[in-house]
Design a protein around this motif. Structure first.
Motif, mmCIF file in Angstrom:
data_model
loop_
_atom_site.group_PDB
_atom_site.id
_atom_site.type_symbol
_atom_site.label_atom_id
_atom_site.label_comp_id
_atom_site.label_asym_id
_atom_site.label_seq_id
_atom_site.Cartn_x
_atom_site.Cartn_y
_atom_site.Cartn_z
ATOM 1 N N TRP A 57 0.848 -1.184 0.000
ATOM 2 C CA TRP A 57 0.000 0.000 0.000
ATOM 3 C C TRP A 57 0.887 1.238 0.000
ATOM 4 C CZ3 TRP A 57 -0.658 3.602 4.143
ATOM 5 C CH2 TRP A 57 0.061 3.284 5.301
ATOM 6 N N ARG A 82 -1.412 7.888 -0.451
ATOM 7 C CA ARG A 82 -1.736 8.624 -1.680
ATOM 8 C C ARG A 82 -1.459 10.115 -1.529
ATOM 9 N NH1 ARG A 82 -7.060 7.908 -4.636
ATOM 10 N NH2 ARG A 82 -5.705 8.506 -6.383
ATOM 11 N N ASP A 115 0.075 4.778 -8.480
ATOM 12 C CA ASP A 115 -1.169 5.244 -7.873
ATOM 13 C C ASP A 115 -2.377 4.578 -8.520
ATOM 14 O OD1 ASP A 115 -2.590 7.160 -6.088
ATOM 15 O OD2 ASP A 115 -3.315 7.962 -7.997
ATOM 16 N N GLU A 116 -2.373 4.449 -9.841
ATOM 17 C CA GLU A 116 -3.513 3.828 -10.521
ATOM 18 C C GLU A 116 -3.637 2.350 -10.170
ATOM 19 O OE1 GLU A 116 -5.332 3.235 -15.031
ATOM 20 O OE2 GLU A 116 -3.357 4.147 -14.739
ATOM 21 N N TYR A 122 -4.979 1.981 -6.601
ATOM 22 C CA TYR A 122 -6.383 2.336 -6.461
ATOM 23 C C TYR A 122 -7.298 1.304 -7.124
ATOM 24 C CZ TYR A 122 -10.534 5.270 -6.206
ATOM 25 O OH TYR A 122 -11.791 5.753 -5.929
ATOM 26 N N ARG A 123 -6.938 0.896 -8.324
ATOM 27 C CA ARG A 123 -7.824 -0.018 -9.059
ATOM 28 C C ARG A 123 -7.831 -1.421 -8.478
ATOM 29 N NH1 ARG A 123 -9.849 2.147 -13.629
ATOM 30 N NH2 ARG A 123 -8.709 3.850 -14.673
ATOM 31 N N VAL A 140 -8.006 -0.478 -3.557
ATOM 32 C CA VAL A 140 -9.106 0.303 -3.014
ATOM 33 C C VAL A 140 -10.431 -0.094 -3.649
ATOM 34 C CG1 VAL A 140 -9.998 2.646 -2.703
ATOM 35 C CG2 VAL A 140 -7.552 2.214 -2.496
ATOM 36 N N SER A 141 -10.436 -0.267 -4.969
ATOM 37 C CA SER A 141 -11.684 -0.574 -5.658
ATOM 38 C C SER A 141 -12.224 -1.942 -5.278
ATOM 39 C CB SER A 141 -11.483 -0.493 -7.178
ATOM 40 O OG SER A 141 -11.123 0.822 -7.553
ATOM 41 N N LYS A 194 -14.752 1.402 -8.221
ATOM 42 C CA LYS A 194 -14.852 2.854 -8.182
ATOM 43 C C LYS A 194 -14.079 3.451 -9.343
ATOM 44 C CE LYS A 194 -15.024 2.874 -3.103
ATOM 45 N NZ LYS A 194 -14.371 3.375 -1.867
ATOM 46 N N TYR A 221 -11.413 5.680 -10.943
ATOM 47 C CA TYR A 221 -10.100 6.162 -10.497
ATOM 48 C C TYR A 221 -9.969 7.644 -10.805
ATOM 49 C CZ TYR A 221 -5.125 7.175 -10.698
ATOM 50 O OH TYR A 221 -3.899 7.764 -10.534
ATOM 51 N N PHE A 269 -7.830 11.500 -9.436
ATOM 52 C CA PHE A 269 -6.788 12.133 -8.634
ATOM 53 C C PHE A 269 -7.044 13.634 -8.636
ATOM 54 C CE2 PHE A 269 -4.897 11.472 -12.911
ATOM 55 C CZ PHE A 269 -4.727 12.795 -13.289
ATOM 56 N N SER A 304 -6.051 9.444 -15.906
ATOM 57 C CA SER A 304 -7.465 9.612 -15.560
ATOM 58 C C SER A 304 -7.973 10.863 -16.257
ATOM 59 C CB SER A 304 -7.652 9.713 -14.050
ATOM 60 O OG SER A 304 -8.997 9.989 -13.723
#
Length: 515
Positions: free
Chosen positions: A317, A320, A346-347, A350-351, A354-355, A361, A363, A365, A401
């Motif tokens: 992790w 961010r 970061d992408e 998140y994908r 986190v998603s 969700k 993505y 920023f 994004s």
């Protein structure tokens, strides 16, 4: 008869004598001051304005030489015992307590052991293994729990001695340890040709064969630590089970059970948390070595997605907020490689992290990054007389994004209009590419509210996914026709692209390891 009292005549200041060329000075001693006792007074030392003479090297001044400091009981211990104490405590502040201790534990073999302990995810209940004990000697190895290893990893990656070169040298060792733990120590049996090929691979003599077959008992797996798929129960299938071992050097190890339809993945590096100092960058920005270090950690920890295959979840992790501080610094210092590396990390995080905690969700920023590009990319330092509206940074943000583009941005509209005017005044290939991108940006901002409403309900419908365009999407076709065609091909998955080439480091250092 009464005597008259004689009056005291004050002493004359001087007395003249015949044939005398000198005078007697008047006494300045007070008549009330007691007389000095007889004897010669001590002489006061004469102060000199010149520096004292420097003693010659042959006759050192022993009085000015400080006495040597006595060693404490801990410092007096042999180096071997100090190493054991340091490795047992894993307290990286211990070398700072004394130069003697620092000299005793600042050795390459100690650095190697600390890197392995910090970056190897070993949750085995049976740590005894001759190759593992030999590699980690003189440490009496005991696997670390995840919280303890996470703290050690952050401390190790923050030290100055934990350089990219030292970590890179230990990545093959970490993978070899994992093969020992999950394959050899587990009792897998192999054909003679397969066993010979695996030994040659582990000796780092040849990496052309990367897939091996074997059979053995059920694996002790931990599906909560890594992504794996299971369609059947091993207890219902008679032993021995058939397995496939697939190794991607410097990246990951996969063991698939063909009889249980189960796959377990172990990355080469087990990064729990990406270090903040690498994400944030230095005060002056990112050096090329910093970007390469970050890319090595990203690729060798398997934190990227390959097209067409489900990406295994790692336990990594990132913060961010710190990462986007680094994105802003990369934009302001015009460091394109650092920007790309941070956006990819970061992408992916998140994908694929986190998603998956809930429903997918979109993505996004901070949209301020687009405005920053328009503010810092106006002029080239070497050509102040000419506009340099570099669209590469703007396109990189869109590729990460496009939905993060602000719907109302006068700075962005001005930036786009200047690019279009520049393409009209000087229609060079570079200016034409920038002008085509600027034209598409202006039109896309008109359709952006509708696009955001669409991806809120269907996140998979974002314009770019892992830097790749969906050629069946209408908006993606507009981007291809208006921006890329005819000079540029459609953009593909950029998470698998890296400056750090993983295939260059497995066989190359085998001869040095044998020595």
């Amino acid at each position: 008869m009464r005597r008259e009292k004689k009056q005291r005549v004050p002493p004359a200041t001087h007395i003249s004598r015949p044939n005398s060329n000198y005078r007697i000075a008047k006494s300045t001693r007070s008549p009330f001051k007691p007389k000095r006792p007889p004897g010669r007074p001590f002489k006061m030392p004469v102060r000199s304005t010149t520096a004292p003479p420097v003693p010659s090297p042959a006759t050192p001044n022993l009085e000015s030489t400080p006495a040597p400091r006595r060693l404490s009981m801990l410092e007096s211990l042999p180096v071997e015992i100090l190493e054991q104490i340091f490795l047992k405590s894993l307290n990286l502040n211990l070398p700072r307590a004394s130069p003697v201790i620092a000299a005793a534990v600042s050795r390459e073999k100690i650095y190697k052991i600390l890197i392995i302990l910090a970056l190897w995810d070993d949750n085995s209940t049976n740590p005894d293994s001759e190759p593992i004990k030999r590699i980690l000697r003189p440490l009496k190895y005991v696997p670390l729990e995840l919280p303890e290893r996470g703290m050690l990893q952050q401390e190790v990656l923050r030290t100055r001695w934990c350089t990219m070169e030292r970590v890179r040298e230990q990545i093959p060792t970490l993978m070899i340890l994992t093969i020992h733990r999950l394959w050899i120590n587990h009792g897998m049996t192999m054909e003679l040709d397969q066993q010979a090929a695996l030994e040659k691979f582990m000796n780092r003599q040849d990496d052309t064969i990367r897939e091996f077959s074997g059979e053995g008992p059920p694996l002790e797996l931990a599906p909560d630590r890594y992504h794996s798929s299971q369609a059947g129960r091993g207890a219902l299938t008679p032993a021995p089970h058939q397995y496939k071992l697939r190794v991607q050097p410097m990246v990951k190890i996969e063991i698939r059970s063909e009889t249980m339809n189960y796959t377990v993945t172990r990355p080469a590096l087990s990064i729990i948390k990406f270090p903040d100092h690498l994400l944030r960058g230095r005060s002056t920005g990112f050096t090329p070595n910093d970007v390469m270090y970050l890319e090595m950690l990203r690729m060798c920890s398997n934190n990227y997605a390959q097209t067409g295959t489900p990406s295994p979840l790692t336990n990594s992790w990132v913060r961010r907020s710190v990462l986007h501080e680094g994105v802003d610094k990369a934009l302001r210092t015009h460091n394109y490689n650092a920007l790309i590396s941070l956006l990819k990390l970061d992408e992916y995080f998140y994908r694929f992290h986190v998603s998956r905690e809930g429903r997918p969700k979109c993505y996004m920023f901070p949209s301020d990054h687009f405005i920053t590009v328009t503010q810092v990319g106006r002029f080239r330092p070497d050509r102040p007389d000419r506009h340099h509206l570099n669209a590469a940074f703007f396109e990189a943000l869109i590729r990460a994004s496009a939905e993060s583009l602000p719907t109302r941005g006068p700075e962005i509209l001005q930036w786009a209009h200047e690019n279009m005017r520049l393409a009209q005044r000087g229609p060079t290939p570079y200016n034409n590419i920038n002008g085509r991108l600027a034209t598409w940006v202006v039109n896309f901002m008109l359709r952006l509210p509708e696009q955001k409403d669409y991806v809120e309900t269907f996140p998979q419908g974002q314009l770019f996914n892992c830097g790749q365009l969906d050629t069946t999407d209408v908006e993606a076709c507009r981007f291809i026709e208006q921006v890329l065609a005819p000079q540029r091909a459609p953009l593909k998955n950029w998470l698998v692209e890296s400056q750090f080439h993983v295939d260059n480091w497995w066989v190359e250092e085998s001869d040095s390891l044998k020595k």
